[in-house]
Design an enzyme around this catalytic site. Sequence first.
Site, short mmCIF file in Angstrom:
data_model
loop_
_atom_site.label_atom_id
_atom_site.label_comp_id
_atom_site.label_asym_id
_atom_site.label_seq_id
_atom_site.Cartn_x
_atom_site.Cartn_y
_atom_site.Cartn_z
N VAL A 101 3.40 1.24 2.85
CA VAL A 101 3.16 0.09 3.72
C VAL A 101 3.78 -1.15 3.09
O VAL A 101 3.53 -1.46 1.92
CB VAL A 101 1.65 -0.14 3.95
CG1 VAL A 101 1.43 -1.31 4.91
CG2 VAL A 101 1.00 1.12 4.50
N SER B 94 2.99 7.95 3.37
CA SER B 94 3.64 6.74 3.85
C SER B 94 3.61 5.64 2.80
O SER B 94 2.90 5.73 1.79
CB SER B 94 2.94 6.23 5.12
OG SER B 94 1.60 5.87 4.83
N GLY C 240 0.83 -1.20 0.00
CA GLY C 240 0.00 0.00 0.00
C GLY C 240 0.86 1.24 0.00
O GLY C 240 2.01 1.23 0.46
N GLY D 150 0.39 5.72 0.31
CA GLY D 150 -0.43 6.91 0.40
C GLY D 150 0.42 8.15 0.22
O GLY D 150 1.60 8.07 -0.16
N ASP E 57 -11.70 10.06 8.67
CA ASP E 57 -11.32 9.63 7.32
C ASP E 57 -11.81 8.21 7.04
O ASP E 57 -11.07 7.38 6.50
CB ASP E 57 -9.81 9.72 7.14
CG ASP E 57 -9.39 9.79 5.67
OD1 ASP E 57 -10.25 10.11 4.83
OD2 ASP E 57 -8.21 9.54 5.37
#
Length: 312
Positions: free
Chosen positions: A47, A45, A40, A42, A156
Amino acid sequence: MRIDAEGVSMRTESKTHVTSKDKLGDKLVYEDLQIGHVIGQGSSSVVLEATYTCVRRGPLTIALKVINMFERSKRDQLIREIKSLYDCECPAIIGFYGAFYREGAISIALEFMNGGSLANVVSQVGALPEEALAHISFQILYGLAYLKKQKRVHRDIKPSNLLINSNGEVKVTDFGVSATLGNSIAMCGTFVGTFKYMSPERICSAPYSFASDIWSTGLVLLECAMGIYPYPEENTCIGMAQTILEANSPTPPVGSSLEFVDFITQCLHKEPSKRLPAEILLAAPWLQRRGAVSRRSSVAALKVWIDGGGGR
């Protein structure tokens, strides 16, 4: 808060938390991690999947969230996330194993969810049936009820921040923009979060509270039921804001049960005071009719659905 190569500790807490020993059995050390592939990414960050090899019960797969610390906004998000998860004791919230500093970045060790996010599930499966959605809904609301008890607004809630695993568990994650309120009737006043899932009061920059997370949850569940985002998508943020504010709240697709229609209606009232809170929605007729009456039963039923091929 202090984060270094040894882990993370909270100055205001009575204990130093490096890694939860009752979960892992040993102190998490970077050198004991086998770093895998990216799962992942974003704006703040990345992951990674990683394997922790020094646990007494055997290797453990974890999700390693790596945040570059040179931007102030990212540091603020990191602090909010760790504060939210540090002493969390809710099975519907993503598990936190510890954090440490290394080479200009902070790594947060989190529970690994092998089913990915609800966004991934919908993109692969399409619209979800009510039989599965009810058990997903119960677990999300279970997490939100816990957050309200802790006086925390997530801010969120969206499909990519709701994770699922093959055991049938659904968990809320990503607390980088969450906020703690002074009491149960306090209001937030900042404009953060993913725009498409914001409640009307947040779009208007009006004070908001726990009911804003209920709006976002209702929109997420409706998207899962439809297989697509419920509002017509506009090319600009202004156009999207006008649509959310001026259009009627979206409704479930034709053929949905009356109980589900009522459930979504209770979540998507334009007026926040009319939205039912998570602790009330947990006992909604729609959930009870589908057998979603406890977290344990919802996890078990969702696992049956997944094992039967519904989640693929």
